[in-house]
Design a protein around this motif. Structure first.
Motif, PDB file in Angstrom:
ATOM      1  N   PHE A   1       0.753  -1.247  -0.041  1.00  0.00           N
ATOM      2  CA  PHE A   1      -0.166   0.064  -0.013  1.00  0.00           C
ATOM      3  C   PHE A   1       0.918   1.211   0.082  1.00  0.00           C
ATOM      4  N   GLY A   2       2.066   1.055  -0.053  1.00  0.00           N
ATOM      5  CA  GLY A   2       3.005   2.194  -0.334  1.00  0.00           C
ATOM      6  C   GLY A   2       3.475   3.021   1.041  1.00  0.00           C
ATOM      7  N   SER A   3       4.286   3.784   1.080  1.00  0.00           N
ATOM      8  CA  SER A   3       4.731   4.671   2.432  1.00  0.00           C
ATOM      9  C   SER A   3       5.166   5.899   1.614  1.00  0.00           C
ATOM     10  N   ILE A   4       4.511   6.728   1.181  1.00  0.00           N
ATOM     11  CA  ILE A   4       4.635   7.990   0.621  1.00  0.00           C
ATOM     12  C   ILE A   4       5.264   9.198   1.301  1.00  0.00           C
ATOM     13  N   VAL A   5       4.736   8.901   2.627  1.00  0.00           N
ATOM     14  CA  VAL A   5       5.147   9.793   3.562  1.00  0.00           C
ATOM     15  C   VAL A   5       6.582   9.471   4.318  1.00  0.00           C
ATOM     16  N   ALA A   6       7.099   8.209   3.769  1.00  0.00           N
ATOM     17  CA  ALA A   6       8.393   7.800   4.507  1.00  0.00           C
ATOM     18  C   ALA A   6       9.175   7.673   3.451  1.00  0.00           C
TER      19      ALA A   6
END
Length: 272
Positions: free
Chosen positions: A119-124
């Motif tokens: 589900f991704g980790s765009i904030v990391a």
């Protein structure tokens, strides 16, 4: 805004805006070529590349890119052998990708790292990943501008494009590689299970409103930016997963457009 005081949110917005710019550029061609599930097949195959990267102690994004490029050329090869059944090539590669991801993931020791690609980790994301997204975005933009007429011809009618002298094989090869790398990069940021939705939903919304190829491209980018920015803002203040929120914004928008368009058509039918 408060959220922009944090460096991780600044990076998230930059990456989100860049991906929302290039994914629809690829998505328009993919949808018009009747290959809407291409992103889904590549994103699942990218998970196999992630697992392979973790097993071999190499960068998972590099592993995802290699597997995505291989899968993309595999799809193109099968599609050429079954020109009237393009969706068959996607189904075959999707099955292979899911199977490989399922088997290889069982051997990975770092389950948390693997799961972050789902589900991704765009904030990391790191600065290095930000630069990677920027580099891929530049390549996709340049290719989209330089090959605009060729992509337009291939998207509308590949056979007619070939007869008119368009180097279909060369253009398709370039487009295939850019699609694969974009999916691999996007899988790390927004998630492998979400990138295909970002490739299709903005285009679906645009096709309901635009009346030309150029209009569809611009509208797709506009919708993608809208979904991404609003999704990130809502996710931040609501404590939600950014990738899923972005996609849900797209789904809600598409449903809204269909409802409004249907109501307008009914009104026009009554007046007639």
């Amino acid at each position: 805004m408060e959220m922009f005081e944090y460096a991780f949110m600044q990076r998230a917005f930059i990456v989100g805006v860049l991906l929302a710019l290039i994914i629809p550029l690829i998505g328009v061609t993919v949808v018009l070529r009747r290959l809407s599930m291409l992103g889904d097949a590549l994103s699942h195959t990218s998970l196999a590349g992630v697992a392979a990267g973790l097993l071999l102690n190499v960068n998972p994004v590099f592993g995802a890119s290699v597997f995505c490029v291989g899968a993309a050329f595999g799809i193109e090869g099968i599609r050429r052998r079954f020109p009237r059944y393009a969706e068959l090539s996607i189904s075959v590669m999707l099955s292979a990708g899911v199977g490989l991801a399922g088997v290889l993931s069982g051997f990975t020791k770092n389950a948390a790292n693997f799961n972050s690609f789902l589900f991704g980790s765009i904030v990391a994301i790191s600065d290095a990943e930000l630069y990677s997204v920027a580099a891929v975005s530049l390549l996709v933009l340049l290719a989209s501008v330089l090959l605009y007429k060729e992509l337009f011809s291939i998207a509308l009618d590949e056979r007619a494009a070939r007869l008119s002298g368009v180097p279909v094989n060369v253009v398709s090869t370039i487009f295939t590689m850019l699609t694969a790398v974009t999916v691999a990069i996007a899988a790390r940021t927004v998630g492998a299970l979400i990138v295909s939705s970002m490739m299709v939903l903005p285009v679906a919304c645009a096709m309901q409103l635009a009346r030309s190829y150029r209009g569809t491209v611009w509208a797709s980018i506009g919708f993608a930016e809208l979904f991404t920015i609003s999704g990130l803002v809502i996710a931040y203040y609501g404590g939600l997963k950014p990738g899923g929120t972005i996609v849900l914004m797209g789904v809600v928008c598409l449903i809204g457009i269909l409802i409004v368009k249907s109501a307008v058509e009914r009104k026009q039918a009554k007046k007639a």
